[in-house]
Design a protein around this motif. Structure first.
Motif, mmCIF file in Angstrom:
data_model
loop_
_atom_site.group_PDB
_atom_site.id
_atom_site.type_symbol
_atom_site.label_atom_id
_atom_site.label_comp_id
_atom_site.label_asym_id
_atom_site.label_seq_id
_atom_site.Cartn_x
_atom_site.Cartn_y
_atom_site.Cartn_z
ATOM 1 N N ALA A 33 1.359 -0.159 8.796
ATOM 2 C CA ALA A 33 0.382 -0.940 8.043
ATOM 3 C C ALA A 33 -0.851 -1.187 8.908
ATOM 4 C CB ALA A 33 0.992 -2.263 7.610
ATOM 5 N N THR A 34 -2.027 -1.113 8.281
ATOM 6 C CA THR A 34 -3.302 -1.347 8.954
ATOM 7 C C THR A 34 -4.104 -2.368 8.153
ATOM 8 O OG1 THR A 34 -4.483 0.363 7.721
ATOM 9 C CG2 THR A 34 -3.320 1.068 9.735
ATOM 10 N N ALA A 35 -5.297 -2.649 8.621
ATOM 11 C CA ALA A 35 -6.182 -3.551 7.875
ATOM 12 C C ALA A 35 -6.463 -2.985 6.488
ATOM 13 C CB ALA A 35 -7.483 -3.758 8.635
ATOM 14 N N ARG A 36 -6.539 -1.668 6.373
ATOM 15 C CA ARG A 36 -6.799 -1.061 5.059
ATOM 16 C C ARG A 36 -5.581 -1.196 4.140
ATOM 17 N NH1 ARG A 36 -11.258 3.643 5.586
ATOM 18 N NH2 ARG A 36 -12.500 2.596 7.161
ATOM 19 N N SER A 37 -4.411 -1.311 4.712
ATOM 20 C CA SER A 37 -3.223 -1.600 3.898
ATOM 21 C C SER A 37 -3.349 -3.000 3.299
ATOM 22 C CB SER A 37 -1.948 -1.516 4.749
ATOM 23 O OG SER A 37 -1.823 -0.275 5.373
ATOM 24 N N ASP A 38 -3.865 -3.930 4.089
ATOM 25 C CA ASP A 38 -4.097 -5.292 3.601
ATOM 26 C C ASP A 38 -5.183 -5.305 2.524
ATOM 27 O OD1 ASP A 38 -3.538 -7.030 6.755
ATOM 28 O OD2 ASP A 38 -2.142 -6.391 5.202
ATOM 29 N N ILE A 39 -6.193 -4.456 2.669
ATOM 30 C CA ILE A 39 -7.241 -4.360 1.640
ATOM 31 C C ILE A 39 -6.601 -3.926 0.319
ATOM 32 C CG2 ILE A 39 -9.288 -3.045 0.897
ATOM 33 C CD1 ILE A 39 -9.998 -5.102 2.989
ATOM 34 N N ALA A 71 0.832 -1.209 0.000
ATOM 35 C CA ALA A 71 0.000 0.000 0.000
ATOM 36 C C ALA A 71 0.867 1.260 0.000
ATOM 37 C CB ALA A 71 -0.917 -0.006 1.226
ATOM 38 N N PRO A 72 0.389 2.315 -0.652
ATOM 39 C CA PRO A 72 1.158 3.562 -0.728
ATOM 40 C C PRO A 72 1.542 4.122 0.637
ATOM 41 C CG PRO A 72 -0.731 3.670 -2.205
ATOM 42 C CD PRO A 72 -0.862 2.406 -1.412
ATOM 43 N N GLU A 73 0.639 4.048 1.606
ATOM 44 C CA GLU A 73 0.944 4.625 2.920
ATOM 45 C C GLU A 73 2.094 3.885 3.607
ATOM 46 O OE1 GLU A 73 -2.537 1.769 3.622
ATOM 47 O OE2 GLU A 73 -1.970 3.227 2.087
ATOM 48 N N VAL A 74 2.233 2.602 3.334
ATOM 49 C CA VAL A 74 3.343 1.838 3.904
ATOM 50 C C VAL A 74 4.660 2.299 3.269
ATOM 51 C CG1 VAL A 74 4.318 -0.474 4.189
ATOM 52 C CG2 VAL A 74 1.863 -0.115 4.472
#
Length: 142
Positions: free
Chosen positions: A74-80, A65-68
């Motif tokens: 990393a969050t659940a939305r990173s996994d999404i 994910a871009p934020e990582v």
């Protein structure tokens, strides 16, 4: 958390996904009922190296994910995001972003949108994948 992934995957069933199990650790995916011998990584591994007082992150650049990449946790939305990116690759046969160097790949992930998927069933699938791969984590599925 696993329910969120399951609901997203159910939405992708019409996109040639037929089954998968356990999105934590190694994940095995079957496409159109055909077993896939590849293991898929949906997240970021973080190791606490207490002797050095540092943390080390390991991830697959093509699906991170871009934020990582920007150094956020990393969050659940990173996994999404990673799930959406992996779905893109499973459906199209290509990763959403391709570059000859890691620097070029990172730049694309941070600044570009993936090319929309077109073809049979994509009217249903593409909006789900596009939302999962939103640059802003708050715009992704919960």
């Amino acid at each position: 958390m696993r329910t969120k992934f399951w609901l997203l995957a159910v939405g992708l069933v019409g996109c040639n996904w037929t089954e998968f199990d356990d999105l934590e650790g190694d994940t095995w995916i079957s496409v159109q009922g055909q077993p896939n011998d590849d293991s898929t990584d949906f997240g970021v591994a973080l190791t606490d190296q207490s002797d050095a007082h540092t943390k080390t992150a390991a991830f697959t650049y093509q699906h991170v994910a871009p934020e990582v990449l920007n150094g956020q946790t990393a969050t659940a939305r990173s996994d999404i995001y990673s799930l959406g990116s992996t779905a893109y690759q499973l459906i199209s046969g290509q990763t959403p972003f391709r570059a000859p160097t890691i620097t070029g790949l990172i730049d694309q992930i941070l600044t570009q949108e993936p090319q929309p998927l077109v073809g049979p069933g994509m009217a249903l699938c593409w909006p789900i994948i596009a939302q999962a791969m939103a640059k802003d984590p708050l715009r992704r599925q919960e």
